[in-house]
Motif scaffolding. Structure first.
Motif, PDB file in Angstrom:
ATOM      1  N   THR B  27       0.852  -1.188   0.000  1.00 16.25           N
ATOM      2  CA  THR B  27       0.000   0.000   0.000  1.00 16.25           C
ATOM      3  C   THR B  27       0.888   1.238   0.000  1.00 16.25           C
ATOM      4  O   THR B  27       2.110   1.136   0.062  1.00 16.25           O
ATOM      5  CB  THR B  27      -0.904   0.035   1.239  1.00 16.25           C
ATOM      6  OG1 THR B  27      -0.081   0.313   2.381  1.00 16.25           O
ATOM      7  CG2 THR B  27      -1.627  -1.278   1.449  1.00 16.25           C
ATOM      8  N   HIS B  38      -9.204 -10.758   9.896  1.00 14.02           N
ATOM      9  CA  HIS B  38      -8.778  -9.359   9.836  1.00 14.02           C
ATOM     10  C   HIS B  38     -10.006  -8.478   9.950  1.00 14.02           C
ATOM     11  O   HIS B  38     -11.072  -8.814   9.438  1.00 14.02           O
ATOM     12  CB  HIS B  38      -8.052  -9.100   8.518  1.00 14.02           C
ATOM     13  CG  HIS B  38      -7.271  -7.813   8.517  1.00 14.02           C
ATOM     14  ND1 HIS B  38      -7.880  -6.602   8.457  1.00 14.02           N
ATOM     15  CD2 HIS B  38      -5.939  -7.581   8.583  1.00 14.02           C
ATOM     16  CE1 HIS B  38      -6.945  -5.659   8.483  1.00 14.02           C
ATOM     17  NE2 HIS B  38      -5.759  -6.230   8.562  1.00 14.02           N
ATOM     18  N   ALA B  39      -9.877  -7.338  10.605  1.00 17.45           N
ATOM     19  CA  ALA B  39     -11.010  -6.423  10.728  1.00 17.45           C
ATOM     20  C   ALA B  39     -11.412  -5.920   9.345  1.00 17.45           C
ATOM     21  O   ALA B  39     -10.567  -5.824   8.461  1.00 17.45           O
ATOM     22  CB  ALA B  39     -10.615  -5.246  11.619  1.00 17.45           C
ATOM     23  N   PRO B  40     -12.696  -5.605   9.144  1.00 13.70           N
ATOM     24  CA  PRO B  40     -13.135  -5.109   7.838  1.00 13.70           C
ATOM     25  C   PRO B  40     -12.329  -3.879   7.427  1.00 13.70           C
ATOM     26  O   PRO B  40     -12.204  -2.932   8.201  1.00 13.70           O
ATOM     27  CB  PRO B  40     -14.604  -4.733   8.065  1.00 13.70           C
ATOM     28  CG  PRO B  40     -15.031  -5.556   9.205  1.00 13.70           C
ATOM     29  CD  PRO B  40     -13.823  -5.733  10.074  1.00 13.70           C
ATOM     30  N   MET B  41     -11.768  -3.954   6.233  1.00 14.72           N
ATOM     31  CA  MET B  41     -10.871  -2.880   5.812  1.00 14.72           C
ATOM     32  C   MET B  41     -10.924  -2.738   4.300  1.00 14.72           C
ATOM     33  O   MET B  41     -11.175  -3.695   3.581  1.00 14.72           O
ATOM     34  CB  MET B  41      -9.441  -3.241   6.243  1.00 14.72           C
ATOM     35  CG  MET B  41      -8.385  -2.299   5.710  1.00 14.72           C
ATOM     36  SD  MET B  41      -6.715  -2.824   6.144  1.00 14.72           S
ATOM     37  CE  MET B  41      -6.511  -4.196   5.043  1.00 14.72           C
ATOM     38  N   ILE B  42     -10.716  -1.514   3.861  1.00 17.57           N
ATOM     39  CA  ILE B  42     -10.524  -1.275   2.437  1.00 17.57           C
ATOM     40  C   ILE B  42      -9.177  -0.609   2.289  1.00 17.57           C
ATOM     41  O   ILE B  42      -8.903   0.402   2.931  1.00 17.57           O
ATOM     42  CB  ILE B  42     -11.604  -0.334   1.869  1.00 17.57           C
ATOM     43  CG1 ILE B  42     -12.979  -0.918   2.098  1.00 17.57           C
ATOM     44  CG2 ILE B  42     -11.324  -0.029   0.417  1.00 17.57           C
ATOM     45  CD1 ILE B  42     -13.723  -1.290   0.883  1.00 17.57           C
ATOM     46  N   ALA B  43      -8.297  -1.193   1.493  1.00 14.13           N
ATOM     47  CA  ALA B  43      -6.959  -0.631   1.339  1.00 14.13           C
ATOM     48  C   ALA B  43      -6.694  -0.346  -0.125  1.00 14.13           C
ATOM     49  O   ALA B  43      -7.022  -1.133  -1.005  1.00 14.13           O
ATOM     50  CB  ALA B  43      -5.915  -1.601   1.877  1.00 14.13           C
ATOM     51  N   SER B  44      -6.096   0.801  -0.361  1.00 11.36           N
ATOM     52  CA  SER B  44      -5.717   1.163  -1.717  1.00 11.36           C
ATOM     53  C   SER B  44      -4.329   0.575  -1.988  1.00 11.36           C
ATOM     54  O   SER B  44      -3.419   0.722  -1.184  1.00 11.36           O
ATOM     55  CB  SER B  44      -5.721   2.683  -1.792  1.00 11.36           C
ATOM     56  OG  SER B  44      -5.062   3.104  -2.917  1.00 11.36           O
ATOM     57  N   LEU B  45      -4.183  -0.130  -3.086  1.00  9.59           N
ATOM     58  CA  LEU B  45      -2.906  -0.782  -3.396  1.00  9.59           C
ATOM     59  C   LEU B  45      -2.109   0.048  -4.393  1.00  9.59           C
ATOM     60  O   LEU B  45      -2.682   0.748  -5.229  1.00  9.59           O
ATOM     61  CB  LEU B  45      -3.143  -2.176  -3.993  1.00  9.59           C
ATOM     62  CG  LEU B  45      -4.012  -3.140  -3.191  1.00  9.59           C
ATOM     63  CD1 LEU B  45      -4.157  -4.456  -3.938  1.00  9.59           C
ATOM     64  CD2 LEU B  45      -3.423  -3.382  -1.810  1.00  9.59           C
ATOM     65  N   GLY B  66      -5.007  -0.827  -7.687  1.00  8.06           N
ATOM     66  CA  GLY B  66      -6.322  -1.350  -7.353  1.00  8.06           C
ATOM     67  C   GLY B  66      -6.582  -1.227  -5.871  1.00  8.06           C
ATOM     68  O   GLY B  66      -5.966  -0.396  -5.192  1.00  8.06           O
ATOM     69  N   PHE B  67      -7.465  -2.065  -5.351  1.00  4.91           N
ATOM     70  CA  PHE B  67      -7.700  -2.017  -3.913  1.00  4.91           C
ATOM     71  C   PHE B  67      -8.126  -3.376  -3.394  1.00  4.91           C
ATOM     72  O   PHE B  67      -8.446  -4.283  -4.162  1.00  4.91           O
ATOM     73  CB  PHE B  67      -8.718  -0.935  -3.552  1.00  4.91           C
ATOM     74  CG  PHE B  67     -10.053  -1.126  -4.191  1.00  4.91           C
ATOM     75  CD1 PHE B  67     -11.067  -1.768  -3.519  1.00  4.91           C
ATOM     76  CD2 PHE B  67     -10.278  -0.661  -5.480  1.00  4.91           C
ATOM     77  CE1 PHE B  67     -12.291  -1.960  -4.109  1.00  4.91           C
ATOM     78  CE2 PHE B  67     -11.512  -0.845  -6.078  1.00  4.91           C
ATOM     79  CZ  PHE B  67     -12.519  -1.499  -5.390  1.00  4.91           C
ATOM     80  N   GLU B  69     -10.426  -5.469  -0.355  1.00  2.00           N
ATOM     81  CA  GLU B  69     -11.474  -5.386   0.648  1.00  2.00           C
ATOM     82  C   GLU B  69     -11.373  -6.634   1.519  1.00  2.00           C
ATOM     83  O   GLU B  69     -11.328  -7.752   1.003  1.00  2.00           O
ATOM     84  CB  GLU B  69     -12.839  -5.324  -0.034  1.00  2.00           C
ATOM     85  CG  GLU B  69     -13.951  -5.015   0.930  1.00  2.00           C
ATOM     86  CD  GLU B  69     -15.329  -5.079   0.276  1.00  2.00           C
ATOM     87  OE1 GLU B  69     -15.486  -5.806  -0.706  1.00  2.00           O
ATOM     88  OE2 GLU B  69     -16.225  -4.396   0.779  1.00  2.00           O
ATOM     89  N   PHE B  78      -9.293  -6.176  -6.033  1.00  2.00           N
ATOM     90  CA  PHE B  78      -9.743  -5.673  -7.328  1.00  2.00           C
ATOM     91  C   PHE B  78      -8.559  -4.983  -7.986  1.00  2.00           C
ATOM     92  O   PHE B  78      -8.017  -4.036  -7.434  1.00  2.00           O
ATOM     93  CB  PHE B  78     -10.843  -4.623  -7.164  1.00  2.00           C
ATOM     94  CG  PHE B  78     -12.097  -5.136  -6.539  1.00  2.00           C
ATOM     95  CD1 PHE B  78     -12.215  -5.216  -5.164  1.00  2.00           C
ATOM     96  CD2 PHE B  78     -13.170  -5.524  -7.323  1.00  2.00           C
ATOM     97  CE1 PHE B  78     -13.380  -5.677  -4.577  1.00  2.00           C
ATOM     98  CE2 PHE B  78     -14.350  -5.979  -6.736  1.00  2.00           C
ATOM     99  CZ  PHE B  78     -14.449  -6.058  -5.360  1.00  2.00           C
TER     100      PHE B  78
END
Lengths: 291, 136
Positions: B27, B38-45, B66-67, B69, B78
């Motif tokens: 990231t 893992h806790a719900p997370m959205i990470a931009s890659l 991408g990212f 989830e 994605f």
């Protein structure tokens, strides 16, 4: 009565045309099947992507995202991206799209026109309109690379405020016999665009954003647009091939009818010629007998 | 080791769909490892490497941004483009890198400069992944 050799010549010509239309029909069929597979896969990708965006949008408060994408600014220029084919012989496929685009463009005082496909550019030129940018040679082979180029350009124009709305006019593929022109808003993305996503949040836990919501969102939107453009390009290609398939199928059918009619005429003409000859011979024999 | 369902998808194909024990992605702020629960997370890659551990073995792939989830037992990545490290064409990546380096020096404006920088980053990430050796 028509001349037999003339009729035969016409029969020959129609038979040859029929061979060509039939070959084009088969070609369009196989191309359509190919693009259908890609559409199916991309649809499931888009469904998941839409779900993820919906997830973010619903877990984020309205003002937490000061993103430039999700609001509608009025009064700016509108970009129209019109997708047609490079080649003809596909029935009303191109005219339907261009007519729809012209109708929609009248609603906006200022527009920018991008045309993908040679036929679209020609049809616009016939109406005295010159597209601001043209893309050729892509309508039959939609690639992800092209979708990224187009998506990138659209987002850039929107980002630097050259345009405030972006529409793509294309032909939606419904079934192999039904395709309809559609005008779709690409930007700005509105919250309500994601209302139709089948969404049942399992829990209300807060999402962690890495590094922060805005950056994630700014990454996501261009990717969503690329996916959308890719889907639209593939649907257009499938529609184009379906339209050509139908046009060529009816052309082949017409050729069959003409061939049958011509053959009938040739038979009639030949029989008439034989009858004439027999009459002449009979007349000659009786004349000789009389002498 | 407990596993989770990992999906790596692109607009063109499903790149990976199966169980994984751990993944490491890149990231903006550095590497990020994800395990089950893992806790719900959205990470931009960023453009870089995605390492997947499945059945005890690590595999490495090139991911073009991408990212990601994450949910408790389900992770979705994605990305617009992915390829396994052994699918990377090293000669092509090298050529792209040289071309990008040349173009950066000769770019006419900021926009072009940025584009060439992106293609440089892509080719360098490919080369790095291709030549990376891991100890177990």
């Amino acid at each position: 009565m028509e001349n037999i050799s003339e009729l035969k010549q016409r029969l020959n010509a129609v038979t040859q045309t029929r061979q060509i239309t039939n070959a084009m029909y088969l070609l369009a069929t196989s191309r359509m099947k190919h693009s259908m597979q890609n559409i199916d896969y991309n649809l499931s990708y888009m469904r998941k992507l839409r779900f993820a965006i919906r997830d973010i949008v619903s877990k984020t408060k309205h003002n937490a995202l000061s993103d430039p994408f999700i609001e509608l600014t009025e009064g700016g220029k509108a970009l129209f991206f019109v997708i047609t084919s490079d080649k003809g012989l596909c029935g009303g496929y191109n005219t339907a799209v261009v007519n729809m685009a012209m109708q929609k463009m009248e609603e906006y005082p200022e527009t920018v026109l991008y045309s993908l496909g040679l036929k679209g550019t020609e049809l616009f030129a016939a109406q005295g309109m010159t597209p601001d940018d043209n893309w050729y040679g892509a309508s039959q082979k939609p690639s992800l690379h092209l979708a990224r180029q187009i998506g990138g350009q659209i987002v850039d124009l929107y980002d630097d405020c050259t345009v405030s709305e972006v529409y793509i006019v294309y032909t939606e593929y419904v079934t192999s016999t039904l395709q309809r022109p559609v005008c779709k808003r690409i930007l700005p993305l509105l919250r309500r665009d994601f209302d139709d996503v089948d969404y049942h949040p399992q829990n209300d836990t807060r999402l962690i954003y890495e590094p922060d919501p805005e950056q994630v969102y700014n990454e996501m939107v261009p990717q969503y647009i690329t996916g959308l453009v890719y889907d639209i390009l593939m649907q257009s290609a499938a529609s184009e091939n379906a339209a050509r398939m139908n046009a060529m199928q009816s052309a082949t059918r017409n050729a069959d009818e003409m061939i049958a009619k011509l053959q009938e005429k040739i038979h009639a003409a030949r029989q008439l010629a034989i009858t004439n000859e027999i009459t002449e011979i009979a007349a000659a024999t009786s004349a000789e007998g009389a002498v | 080791m407990s596993t989770f369902l990992l999906e790596v998808i692109t607009p063109e194909k499903q790149f990976y769909n199966g169980d994984a024990e751990e993944i490491i992605c890149e990231t903006e702020t550095g590497q990020l490892a994800v395990l089950r629960e893992h806790a719900p997370m959205i990470a931009s890659l960023v453009v870089g490497e995605l390492r997947i551990k499945a059945e005890g073995a690590w595999k490495s792939a090139y991911v073009e941004g991408g990212f990601m989830e994450t949910e408790r037992d389900h992770v979705t990545v994605f990305s617009e483009f992915c390829e396994w490290s052994d699918e990377i064409d090293e000669a092509k990546a090298l050529a792209e890198k040289e071309k990008a380096l040349h173009n950066i020096k000769h770019s006419a404006n900021i926009k072009e400069h940025r584009e060439h920088e992106i293609s440089l980053a892509r080719s360098m990430a490919r080369l790095k992944i291709k030549n990376h050796k891991y100890n177990g």
